[in-house]
Design a protein around this motif. Structure first.
Motif, mmCIF file in Angstrom:
data_model
loop_
_atom_site.group_PDB
_atom_site.id
_atom_site.type_symbol
_atom_site.label_atom_id
_atom_site.label_comp_id
_atom_site.label_asym_id
_atom_site.label_seq_id
_atom_site.Cartn_x
_atom_site.Cartn_y
_atom_site.Cartn_z
ATOM 1 N N GLN A 67 0.821 -1.217 0.000
ATOM 2 C CA GLN A 67 0.000 0.000 0.000
ATOM 3 C C GLN A 67 0.855 1.267 0.000
ATOM 4 O OE1 GLN A 67 -3.571 -0.043 0.054
ATOM 5 N NE2 GLN A 67 -3.177 -2.159 -0.456
ATOM 6 N N GLN A 127 -0.363 3.879 -10.305
ATOM 7 C CA GLN A 127 -1.125 2.714 -9.824
ATOM 8 C C GLN A 127 -0.781 1.485 -10.655
ATOM 9 O OE1 GLN A 127 -5.180 4.014 -10.196
ATOM 10 N NE2 GLN A 127 -5.163 5.024 -8.205
ATOM 11 N N THR A 175 2.301 4.700 -1.005
ATOM 12 C CA THR A 175 1.851 5.927 -1.671
ATOM 13 C C THR A 175 2.943 6.974 -1.502
ATOM 14 O OG1 THR A 175 -0.466 5.457 -1.227
ATOM 15 C CG2 THR A 175 0.103 7.757 -1.677
ATOM 16 N N GLU A 230 0.523 5.434 -5.940
ATOM 17 C CA GLU A 230 -0.687 5.346 -5.115
ATOM 18 C C GLU A 230 -1.049 3.904 -4.825
ATOM 19 O OE1 GLU A 230 -3.841 7.690 -6.646
ATOM 20 O OE2 GLU A 230 -5.139 7.326 -4.946
ATOM 21 N N ASN A 231 -1.096 3.594 -3.574
ATOM 22 C CA ASN A 231 -1.536 2.269 -3.102
ATOM 23 C C ASN A 231 -0.891 1.122 -3.884
ATOM 24 O OD1 ASN A 231 -3.233 3.209 -1.055
ATOM 25 N ND2 ASN A 231 -4.844 3.628 -2.542
ATOM 26 N N GLY A 291 2.270 3.646 3.666
ATOM 27 C CA GLY A 291 2.605 2.284 3.262
ATOM 28 C C GLY A 291 3.944 1.852 3.820
#
Lengths: 658, 406
Positions: free
Chosen positions: B16, B223, B18, B34-35, B72
């Motif tokens: 996760q 992503q 980011t 992101e994530n 994260g």
């Protein structure tokens, strides 16, 4: 032209073990033989007579007649006279001193051996030969002789610096991040244009120093000039290099992202900072070593030249010691402990009497001026300051009137205990200090007798005194009269008053040799440079190159001027708040607060004043060196810890916020 | 994605993650990653793909500790990315070669070798081997600032390997390299992968990545868009490619007709074309000829074989053992291993193809399937073959003759 094959062959030869062994042996033998040859050739030419020594008056006999001295008196006088003669012998000891020759030959030998075993001796030899070939024709003409010397000097300094850098490279060649980074810094210093330019300029400035001297000026001034610019001037040049280079070394790596390649290896933040610092400090050490050795040897060379008033080195026509030589040997090429004369502050020593004097003065002022308010505290403070200043001024003034004024010097016990000669230095200001006039004054020195001195106003004069003038309490008392005995035995009073300026009365005695003092000075300068290097690296860990450079240079300027700031604050902070506008009062308060903080922070750094002490021949005590170095070292360590912590937390992929 | 491997086999774990870039006033300015969640396992050649600005380099910098994630967690060999000790096991080649311009190649490798506390003998030996490997032995005494971009990339690659790293991160490794260099880098990656090294490869040049990686993720806008092996991601199940010796139009038509008949007209031959040699292969052949004629060059030379310390002291025998071990290993193999050998035909039995081809021309060895390819049962009715061979007035089927292959 030299062919590539020849150069390659030379390179192979200079790196071979056999060559190194043979060359080393030859060099050692040549150095030893050279020293003893020089000694043998010159020892006979040295005049060993001692015409300056004083002899006892042969008419003084312990014959029992009235007013005749006793045997004990004669014996004491003889021993005191001998002590005094020994002090004069010390002044003249430089004429037969081979220490500087030994140092010069020893330094050259060590550097040459280093060059041989580093495998660069033939290369440097060819460089020196090339410089010699270029300078030889220039030496044939008067107008170009200086250029010839400059070329040779540059070649020698450059070769010495090269050898030292190679030695440092060798010393830093062990594996590990710290040494690797330090060695890389040295490589950067000798290959980047900015740093190479600085180094060349520093060596050039050093090589041109002798050409700035005026041969007509007294020898002592020429020596002081070499000491001033050779240490102080070179220090400033090296300091600028250290500050800018330490900033550049870190900031440009971050900006150019080269640091990514380093910090993605097993290198801790503190190792990176320490490696950079060691590299910069090593570079500073090499430059200081070259410049320090050059200055030292050149000063020793100047010392062996005739001083003003001498017909040859250490030789006058009448056998006496020339004032220029005396001054040089006792005041400049010395390691003197300075005992200034400080007037007694009645506010401290006799507050009751001072208060009484203030009351009396204020009554007089009130009587003369009806508007004067003696009960106002501010007015009282003004009166006290004025009175204290007036008392001090009166203390330093010899009125045009009969009578003697006594001046006491304390703290001369070590000179008495070690039987060291004492130099009394004084300066009298009379009127406008016309250079065409001289004035006679009478001195009465405790345990020594009376002397009549004829002095030009506004100039410093010295008088050598034996240690017997110091009493068991370590004090020396001297009385001055603004008068002199005339031919008819009467005392003639000078028409004008004379006064001593603030630094116009001092006594000093030499504690140790100027050579050790010089070594301490160089060490202190290096400690200062080490601190400045860490400041530069610290600034560069979180600031861009431009901002970090300005910050580090600002710290350098503040540190160097801390003493000046403190002295200037004494004047700047003297004002009457009631008579000043509020905004000015606020502004002054801000400036004084900041300046006082700055001068306090850098007080230890600035008060060491190594160059000033060296130029004035003042003793830089081991105690001062140790304490000062420890304080600066502590500041360096604190800066290092801060830099490491900041660097550790930095996101190195970001630079200046981008 | 939940991994079935044990923690000790995970080299990189991103959970996760980011990363948000902020301006001076701490306002969010760019969301680079992101994530993002993925893992890199030991022995993998892992591809990190995506267009410009997709977050590849940012992800790599976070793995290396040059940036910190906003949210994260990242673990590198089970430790924080900023852990100094863990960096002994890593080699990193950034997207640009950020080297000291005043050092020459030898000094550069010596410097980085010292950072790993390598003793002088090992440093010298590895420096020699790496310079030979990257083809810079002849230019090793020139300062790096005088190098071309390709030469700088080569020395950059060499410094990434000086410590024989367990985990190698290559960000655009073939940028600036000529096809020979590119080929060598790919071969090196493959060989290092076979030796059990873990490699993270980020590149725009998809053909290069495809040849080397075993597993990849594709990023866009910070992503993860896709993740998987080359087979799962690249296999086109809706097509079949058959390669054979030259066939005449009539035979092709017969084959087309057979396919139509067998599939009730729903499928046919979509295109018939002569396969093209890759430009890379042509280039390499030309260079090889020039080398054979000993034509001189002042640039980088071809470079030698992989450095001995990277290959291992036991030499080829060890590699063979590793290859055999890797074949027995259930972890995904690099598809290049398969690509090196002629592809085993799929679909119709190889013997069917042979039968089709044999009456026309003598059977050539190349037409044979790979010796290791297992024989599978024919799934075509022999009567159909017979009818093809002796068409009783049958018409040749239609086929595209545009030279393209499907």
């Amino acid at each position: 032209m030299i062919s590539a094959t020849f150069l390659t062959r030379c390179d192979i030869v200079q790196k071979s073990r056999l060559y190194k062994l043979i060359a080393s042996a030859i060099l050692i033998v040549a150095a030893v033989a050279g020293y003893f040859t020089y000694w043998a050739l010159t020892k006979d030419s040295i005049d060993t007579s001692t015409p300056w020594r004083l002899e006892m008056n042969p008419d003084l006999k312990a014959d029992g007649t009235p007013n005749a001295p006793t045997q004990e008196d004669l014996s004491n006088a003889r021993s005191e006279l001998e002590r005094f003669n020994r002090s004069l012998d010390r002044i003249m000891s430089g004429r037969a001193d081979y220490t500087s020759v030994a140092v010069a030959i020893g330094s050259a030998l060590l550097l040459s051996l280093a060059a041989i075993w580093l495998g660069i001796s033939l290369s440097l030899l060819m460089l020196l030969l090339g410089a010699g070939l270029v300078s030889a024709p220039l030496a044939a003409f008067e107008s170009t002789r200086d250029w010839s010397r400059l070329i040779v000097a540059l070649a020698v300094l450059g070769s010495s610096f090269t050898v030292l850098m190679r030695l440092l490279n060798l010393a830093l060649s062990s594996p590990g991040p710290v040494m690797a980074i330090a060695r890389n810094v040295l490589a950067e210093a000798t290959r980047l244009r900015l740093s190479v330019m600085f180094i060349v300029l520093i060596l050039f400035a050093l090589a041109t120093l002798p050409f700035l001297l005026d041969a007509e000026r007294p020898l002592r001034y020429r020596v002081q000039m070499v000491l001033q610019y050779g240490t102080g001037g070179i220090f400033w040049g090296v300091a600028l290099l250290v500050v800018l280079f330490s900033v550049a070394s870190v900031a440009t790596e971050q900006r150019g992202r080269v640091i990514w390649q380093t910090m993605t290896k097993p290198v801790a933040a503190w190792q990176y900072i320490l490696g950079k610092w060691i590299g910069v400090v090593s570079l500073a050490a090499a430059l200081l070593a070259v410049s320090g050795a050059g200055v030292f040897l050149f000063v020793e060379y100047l010392r062996s030249q005739p001083a003003q008033g001498e017909v040859g080195p250490f030789k006058t026509s009448d056998g006496s010691i020339s004032p220029d030589r005396q001054w040089l040997e006792t005041q400049i090429l010395a390691s003197r402990v300075l005992i200034p004369n400080t007037p007694q502050d009645l506010r401290v020593n006799d507050p009751a009497r001072f208060a009484q004097a203030v009351e009396s003065y204020m009554r007089d002022l009130a009587a003369a001026n009806s508007a004067f308010n003696p009960n106002d505290p501010a007015t009282r403070m003004e009166v006290e300051e004025s009175l204290a200043k007036a008392l001090e001024q009166q203390y330093r003034t010899l009125d045009s009137a009969p009578g003697m004024t006594e001046y006491v010097f304390e703290g001369l016990g070590p000179a008495r205990d070690a039987d060291l000669p004492i130099i009394f230095r004084y300066r009298l200001d009379v009127g406008s200090n016309r250079p065409d006039l001289t004035y006679k004054f009478t001195l009465l020195i405790q345990n020594y007798g009376m002397r009549v001195v004829e002095v030009p106003p506004g100039q410093y004069m010295t008088l050598a005194l034996p240690s017997l003038v110091v009493d068991p309490e370590g004090k020396v008392r001297i009385r001055f009269a603004n008068a002199f005995p005339a031919d008819d035995g009467q005392y003639m009073i000078n028409a004008e008053a004379a006064s001593f300026p603030k630094d116009g009365l001092s006594m000093s005695f030499s504690l140790g040799s100027w050579r050790l003092n010089f070594a301490r000075v160089i060490f202190v300068l290096w400690i200062k440079l080490a601190f400045l290097a860490m400041v530069g690296i610290f600034a560069a860990t979180f600031l861009s190159f431009a901002v970090a450079s300005m910050t580090a240079l600002g710290v350098f300027a503040a540190a160097e001027s801390a003493v000046f700031i403190r002295n200037a604050l004494e004047v700047f902070s003297e004002y009457d708040p009631s008579k000043t506008e509020n905004v000015v009062v606020l502004w002054r308060w801000v400036v004084v607060t900041i300046a006082r903080s700055v001068s306090s922070i850098f007080q230890v750094y600035a008060e060491l004043e190594p160059t000033e002490k060296l130029v004035e021949g003042l003793h830089l005590a081991w105690g001062s060196v140790t304490m000062g170095s420890a304080a600066i070292a502590l500041a360096t360590v604190i800066t290092f810890v801060l830099a490491s912590e900041i660097f550790r937390r930095r996101e190195l992929a970001m630079y200046s916020g981008s | 994605m939940v991994s079935e491997v044990t923690p000790s086999q995970r080299v990189v774990v991103c959970q996760q993650v980011t990363r948000i870039f902020r301006d001076f006033w701490m306002r969010p300015r760019a969301r680079a990653v992101e994530n993002l969640t993925f893992e890199i396992n030991r022995g993998e050649v892992f591809g990190l793909l995506g267009p410009n600005g997709s977050g590849k380099s940012t992800t790599i910098k976070m793995i290396l500790g040059l940036l910190r994630p906003t949210r994260g967690r990242i673990a590198l060999f089970g430790k924080q990315p900023t852990d100094v000790a863990v960096k002994k096991r890593i080699g990193y080649l950034p997207e640009e070669s950020y080297l000291y311009p005043f050092l020459n190649a030898r000094e550069t490798l010596d410097y980085y070798g010292k950072l790993f506390n390598l003793d002088p003998k090992t440093r010298a030996r590895r420096t020699d081997e790496l310079l030979d490997m990257v083809g810079l032995a002849g230019a090793q005494h020139r300062p790096v600032r005088e190098y071309s971009k390709g030469m700088q990339r080569r020395i950059g690659l060499a410094q990434a390997l000086i410590n024989d790293p367990e985990f190698l991160i290559l960000d655009e490794p073939t940028t600036g390299l000529d096809p020979i260099g590119t080929r060598q880098v790919k071969d090196l990656i493959i060989e290092l992968g076979r030796r059990g090294k873990t490699i993270l490869l980020s590149s725009h040049l998809l053909a290069d990545v495809e040849d080397c990686v075993s597993r990849m993720i594709i990023l866009y806008g910070g992503q993860k868009r896709e993740e998987g092996t080359c087979e799962t991601l690249l296999e086109r199940r809706e097509r079949v490619t058959i390669e054979s010796e030259p066939l005449d139009d009539a035979l092709i038509a017969e084959i087309d007709k057979l396919i139509r008949e067998r599939t009730n007209g729903t499928r046919s031959i979509l295109s018939v074309a002569k396969p093209r040699q890759k430009l890379e292969e042509l280039f390499l052949a030309i260079v090889e000829r020039a080398r054979a004629q000993q034509v001189s060059t002042s640039g980088a030379t071809a470079g030698g074989e992989t450095a001995a310390f990277l290959r291992g002291d036991q030499g080829a025998a060890l590699i063979d053992q590793l290859v055999r071990a890797s074949q027995a290993d259930p972890t995904p193999q690099t598809p290049v291993v398969a690509a090196q050998a002629p592809p085993a035909p799929t679909g119709p039995d190889a013997s069917v193809i042979d039968t089709l081809v044999k009456p026309e021309a003598p059977a050539a060895p190349k037409a044979q399937a790979a010796p290791s390819a297992p024989a599978s049962k024919p799934d075509v009715d022999s009567s159909v073959i017979d009818s093809l061979l002796t068409p009783p007035g049958g018409q040749p089927g239609s086929a595209r003759k545009d030279g393209s292959t499907t």
